[in-house]
Design a protein around this motif. Sequence first.
Motif, PDB file in Angstrom:
ATOM      1  N   ASN A   1      13.937   7.782  -1.630  1.00 39.67           N
ATOM      2  CA  ASN A   1      13.662   6.882  -0.515  1.00 39.67           C
ATOM      3  C   ASN A   1      12.204   6.437  -0.501  1.00 39.67           C
ATOM      4  N   ALA A   2      11.290   7.388  -0.687  1.00 38.10           N
ATOM      5  CA  ALA A   2       9.867   7.048  -0.656  1.00 38.10           C
ATOM      6  C   ALA A   2       9.509   6.071  -1.770  1.00 38.10           C
ATOM      7  N   SER A   3      10.114   6.247  -2.943  1.00 40.88           N
ATOM      8  CA  SER A   3       9.764   5.430  -4.104  1.00 40.88           C
ATOM      9  C   SER A   3      10.345   4.032  -4.047  1.00 40.88           C
ATOM     10  N   PHE A   4      11.561   3.889  -3.485  1.00 38.09           N
ATOM     11  CA  PHE A   4      12.266   2.615  -3.599  1.00 38.09           C
ATOM     12  C   PHE A   4      12.535   1.917  -2.271  1.00 38.09           C
ATOM     13  N   SER A   5      12.225   2.538  -1.147  1.00 34.08           N
ATOM     14  CA  SER A   5      12.582   1.924   0.139  1.00 34.08           C
ATOM     15  C   SER A   5      11.754   0.697   0.469  1.00 34.08           C
ATOM     16  N   ASN A   6      10.663   0.470  -0.271  1.00 34.33           N
ATOM     17  CA  ASN A   6       9.860  -0.730  -0.036  1.00 34.33           C
ATOM     18  C   ASN A   6      10.338  -1.916  -0.860  1.00 34.33           C
ATOM     19  N   ALA A   7      11.484  -1.765  -1.490  1.00 35.88           N
ATOM     20  CA  ALA A   7      12.095  -2.851  -2.252  1.00 35.88           C
ATOM     21  C   ALA A   7      13.132  -3.560  -1.397  1.00 35.88           C
TER      22      ALA A   7
ATOM     23  N   LEU B   1       0.830  -1.213   0.000  1.00 35.05           N
ATOM     24  CA  LEU B   1       0.000   0.000   0.000  1.00 35.05           C
ATOM     25  C   LEU B   1       0.860   1.256   0.000  1.00 35.05           C
ATOM     26  N   THR B   2       1.986   1.204   0.706  1.00 32.99           N
ATOM     27  CA  THR B   2       2.892   2.350   0.721  1.00 32.99           C
ATOM     28  C   THR B   2       3.453   2.608  -0.673  1.00 32.99           C
ATOM     29  N   THR B   3       3.861   1.536  -1.344  1.00 35.28           N
ATOM     30  CA  THR B   3       4.392   1.675  -2.703  1.00 35.28           C
ATOM     31  C   THR B   3       3.343   2.260  -3.638  1.00 35.28           C
TER      32      THR B   3
END
Length: 442
Positions: A363-369, A286-288
């Motif tokens: 960070n916001a875009s890729f930190s959930n990877a 959901l964050t992504t």
Amino acid sequence: MTPQTQFMILAPIMPAREAELRQLLASMNHAPGRVNPDNTLIPFAQFDTLHVARLLILDDQTTADVGVHGLPVPAYPLYFALLGDIDGNENAFLQELARRAAVGLSMLFSCCEGFTSTADLVAWMKRHRSPAIANYVNCRGRTLWQVREEAALRDALENYLTRHASALEKMPPREIHAQLAAFIKEETAISRLMLSAEEPTPLGWWIKDTLHLIGLPVLLLLALPLLIVAAPFYLLRLRQLEKTDPALYPSVDQAWSDALALGEDHDVTNQFSAMGSLKPGLLRLLTTLGVLLTVNYAARHLVRPGRLGRIRSIHFARWVFIGGAKPWALVKTARRAAFFSNYDGSVESYMDDFINKAGFGLNASFSNAIGYPRTNWLVLDGCADECKYKEYLRRHTLPTQVWYKAYPGLTAIDLERNTRIRCGLESASMSNEEISAWLALL
């Protein structure tokens, strides 16, 4: 205004045909990283609305990373991707693509699951479309024709200034401007130069864009009470995950990095393709989704043309989910994402640009990877650890077998400057200071 559109065709490759597909893709280049724009499979140079295009095999080298979360390593198929950025309507372009490159497309797609020699090319491509969840266009409305005409205009003006330097250097700026304007008027009158008028904005696109502009804020406003209640629980859980998610920071294989370098730095602009797995859990998903939908909205309606944050070097970019074309389908499908961009400069300067100018967004875009350096409250830290971030990015970068750009040698800043030159030439109300600033562009 003619809006820009992106397309992406994605299909699983038959394992027995992978080597054949790689040979076909290699045949489209003069050498690694150097496309033949007139190749026989897809003659890119014949398409007057195609800005950039790429063909690549999505061979994710990081699928085993899910093991750090205790998940079994999935057996994904290799995917073949054909994507590009165009002026105007996607369907119209796919029809033209099928008409001009029917034999080549059939040869390429025959290496993919489900394609037959009797297949309708356009219908097959439409069934295998993979839409972006977020998309960025450097300057919406700047067509390929405009890019080429304005580049030719600038060359003509600079050549004129060089030939008449001794006579012009004694003139005041306003007279130089008038003389240049008269020269270009003569050139266009005899069709030596073309400066096409802007096409009207398609009504359907304008309606959709307006609805998109209004719709997302309205939905957020309606959901605001629920979001306010959920926000503390969401933030606490996010912070807990940031502290406890297993760390994974392997170094990039040097042979892999060397192979990537073969396709880079053959022009002032480079391509970038990267792919990886999302961290498990609904909150991460959901964050992504929320972050990328926000990025898409901002890129479409809020950011200044030619700038993604403070970054001016990107021509086109997109974020795509692999294994689920629609966001809601990701809950039950493989959770992988890919990022594709076209940027000016080297990959090193590109990474530095993101770190220094848009670190919070990165960070916001890729930190959930999986494998991304640890963040703090989603937007802090992360890529600030430069070494870990660059190793992460290089590990997830994919080689692009074929990459085409319709205007080699021109950077995004060149395109912006050329548009400013044209606007200044056609203006009849500039002050002396503005004319002097305009001449400085030449």
